[in-house]
Design an enzyme around this catalytic site. Structure first.
Site, short mmCIF file in Angstrom:
data_model
loop_
_atom_site.label_atom_id
_atom_site.label_comp_id
_atom_site.label_asym_id
_atom_site.label_seq_id
_atom_site.Cartn_x
_atom_site.Cartn_y
_atom_site.Cartn_z
N LYS A 37 0.82 -1.22 0.00
CA LYS A 37 0.00 0.00 0.00
C LYS A 37 0.86 1.28 0.00
O LYS A 37 2.05 1.23 0.32
CB LYS A 37 -0.96 -0.05 1.20
CG LYS A 37 -1.92 -1.24 1.13
CD LYS A 37 -2.95 -1.23 2.25
CE LYS A 37 -3.85 -2.46 2.17
NZ LYS A 37 -4.95 -2.40 3.17
N TYR B 182 -12.33 -2.19 -4.02
CA TYR B 182 -12.87 -2.29 -2.66
C TYR B 182 -14.39 -2.25 -2.62
O TYR B 182 -14.98 -1.96 -1.57
CB TYR B 182 -12.27 -1.20 -1.77
CG TYR B 182 -10.86 -1.52 -1.31
CD1 TYR B 182 -10.61 -2.63 -0.48
CD2 TYR B 182 -9.77 -0.76 -1.69
CE1 TYR B 182 -9.33 -2.94 -0.06
CE2 TYR B 182 -8.48 -1.06 -1.26
CZ TYR B 182 -8.27 -2.15 -0.45
OH TYR B 182 -7.00 -2.47 -0.02
N PHE C 67 -15.47 3.14 6.72
CA PHE C 67 -14.13 3.59 6.34
C PHE C 67 -13.89 3.58 4.84
O PHE C 67 -12.79 3.89 4.37
CB PHE C 67 -13.07 2.70 7.04
CG PHE C 67 -13.20 1.22 6.75
CD1 PHE C 67 -12.73 0.67 5.57
CD2 PHE C 67 -13.80 0.38 7.68
CE1 PHE C 67 -12.85 -0.68 5.30
CE2 PHE C 67 -13.93 -0.98 7.42
CZ PHE C 67 -13.44 -1.51 6.23
N ARG D 58 -2.00 -14.92 4.30
CA ARG D 58 -2.74 -14.24 5.38
C ARG D 58 -1.99 -14.42 6.71
O ARG D 58 -1.93 -13.51 7.54
CB ARG D 58 -4.18 -14.77 5.51
CG ARG D 58 -5.10 -14.51 4.33
CD ARG D 58 -5.49 -13.07 4.12
NE ARG D 58 -6.03 -12.39 5.27
CZ ARG D 58 -6.74 -11.26 5.19
NH1 ARG D 58 -7.02 -10.70 4.01
NH2 ARG D 58 -7.16 -10.66 6.27
N THR E 46 -5.51 -7.56 10.50
CA THR E 46 -5.82 -6.28 9.83
C THR E 46 -5.30 -5.10 10.65
O THR E 46 -4.73 -4.16 10.10
CB THR E 46 -7.35 -6.15 9.63
OG1 THR E 46 -7.82 -7.30 8.95
CG2 THR E 46 -7.70 -4.90 8.85
N ARG F 227 2.61 -7.01 8.77
CA ARG F 227 1.90 -5.85 9.33
C ARG F 227 2.51 -5.41 10.67
O ARG F 227 2.60 -4.22 10.96
CB ARG F 227 0.41 -6.15 9.44
CG ARG F 227 -0.29 -6.04 8.07
CD ARG F 227 -1.68 -6.57 8.07
NE ARG F 227 -2.42 -6.19 6.86
CZ ARG F 227 -3.59 -6.70 6.51
NH1 ARG F 227 -4.18 -7.62 7.28
NH2 ARG F 227 -4.20 -6.30 5.41
N ASN G 4 -2.12 -0.30 6.67
CA ASN G 4 -1.60 -1.55 7.25
C ASN G 4 -0.66 -2.30 6.32
O ASN G 4 -0.59 -3.53 6.35
CB ASN G 4 -2.76 -2.42 7.75
CG ASN G 4 -3.73 -2.80 6.65
OD1 ASN G 4 -3.56 -2.39 5.50
ND2 ASN G 4 -4.74 -3.57 6.99
N HIS H 134 -2.13 -5.63 1.31
CA HIS H 134 -3.38 -6.36 1.08
C HIS H 134 -3.01 -7.81 0.78
O HIS H 134 -2.00 -8.08 0.15
CB HIS H 134 -4.12 -5.78 -0.14
CG HIS H 134 -5.23 -6.65 -0.65
ND1 HIS H 134 -6.48 -6.61 -0.10
CD2 HIS H 134 -5.25 -7.60 -1.62
CE1 HIS H 134 -7.25 -7.52 -0.74
NE2 HIS H 134 -6.52 -8.11 -1.67
N GLU I 256 -8.74 -10.77 -8.36
CA GLU I 256 -7.83 -9.64 -8.13
C GLU I 256 -6.60 -9.71 -9.04
O GLU I 256 -6.16 -8.69 -9.58
CB GLU I 256 -7.43 -9.62 -6.65
CG GLU I 256 -8.61 -9.26 -5.74
CD GLU I 256 -8.36 -9.51 -4.26
OE1 GLU I 256 -9.30 -9.26 -3.47
OE2 GLU I 256 -7.25 -9.94 -3.86
P1 ADP Z 1 -7.91 -7.23 5.39
O1 ADP Z 1 -7.07 -6.28 4.55
O2 ADP Z 1 -7.15 -7.73 6.59
O3 ADP Z 1 -8.52 -8.33 4.57
P2 ADP Z 1 -10.55 -5.99 5.40
O4 ADP Z 1 -10.79 -6.72 4.12
O5 ADP Z 1 -11.55 -6.14 6.49
O6 ADP Z 1 -9.11 -6.36 6.00
O7 ADP Z 1 -10.43 -4.43 5.10
C1 ADP Z 1 -9.82 -3.95 3.91
C2 ADP Z 1 -8.92 -2.79 4.26
O8 ADP Z 1 -9.71 -1.72 4.74
C3 ADP Z 1 -7.90 -3.06 5.38
O9 ADP Z 1 -6.74 -3.72 4.93
C4 ADP Z 1 -7.63 -1.65 5.88
O10 ADP Z 1 -6.72 -0.96 5.01
C5 ADP Z 1 -9.00 -0.99 5.75
N1 ADP Z 1 -9.74 -1.08 7.02
C6 ADP Z 1 -10.34 -2.19 7.54
N2 ADP Z 1 -10.95 -1.92 8.72
C7 ADP Z 1 -10.74 -0.58 8.93
C8 ADP Z 1 -11.12 0.33 9.97
N3 ADP Z 1 -11.83 -0.08 11.03
N4 ADP Z 1 -10.71 1.62 9.86
C9 ADP Z 1 -10.00 2.05 8.79
N5 ADP Z 1 -9.61 1.25 7.78
C10 ADP Z 1 -9.97 -0.05 7.84
MG MG Z 2 -9.88 -8.22 3.00
#
Ligand code: ADP
Ligand code: MG
Length: 139
Positions: free
Chosen positions: A11, A51, A59, A87, A93, A104, A114, A117, A128
């Site tokens: 990212k 997304y 968010f 993962r 996350t 992370r 974070n 992805h 993807e």
């Molecule tokens: P992951 O990337 O671990 O699969 P998610 O798919 O739930 O997590 O979320 C996608 C992305 O959205 C996260 O990697 C993060 O960048 C952002 N994100 C998720 N939850 C939050 C939150 N509570 N506040 C801000 N950004 C968030």
């Molecule tokens: Mg995800």
């Protein structure tokens, strides 16, 4: 049967902090083969599409803004059981909850920024990977 590929994004904040190299090194050291790789900057439309599943989350808008804020590095990674293995390597996350030694934990600065992805299923990994790479860019 568990799939052999997953898809990753390094990212914007991790790229601008110079962590793309160390993160790719960690990925290689962990036994993944990098079978596609490039740097690019997402358009708003591309980020919104990528997304889409999060559109209703609070968010979403901030996440899109963040993801278009600078260049990213995208890649396809190969390993047995790639989705689950990656993962595990990236960690939770929220980096504050990520295990020691995970990408992370090492390179993320917040839940949003974070570092990386990682696909959450074989089906999404295929979608993807195809979103970012033509077949001529996959090795
Ligand atoms: P992951 O990337 O671990 O699969 P998610 O798919 O739930 O997590 O979320 C996608 C992305 O959205 C996260 O990697 C993060 O960048 C952002 N994100 C998720 N939850 C939050 C939150 N509570 N506040 C801000 N950004 C968030
Ligand atoms: Mg995800």
């Amino acid at each position: 049967m568990a799939g052999k590929i997953t898809f990753t994004i390094i990212k914007p904040r991790a790229v601008s902090k110079g962590f793309a190299g160390p993160i790719l090194n960690k990925i290689s050291e962990s036994g993944f083969k990098i079978s596609a790789l490039k740097m690019l900057q997402l358009t708003r439309k591309e980020a919104e599409t990528f997304y889409e599943v999060h559109r209703e989350r609070p968010f979403y808008n901030e996440l899109v803004e963040f993801m278009i804020s600078g260049p990213i590095v995208v890649g396809i990674l190969e390993k047995e059981n790639a989705v689950e293995a990656y993962r595990r390597l990236i960690g939770a996350t929220d980096p504050a909850k990520a295990e020691e030694g995970t990408i992370r934990k090492l390179y993320a600065e917040s839940v949003q920024a974070n570092a990386v992805h990682g696909s959450d299923s074989d089906e999404n990994a295929a979608i993807e990977a195809a979103f970012f790479f033509a077949s001529s860019e996959r090795f």
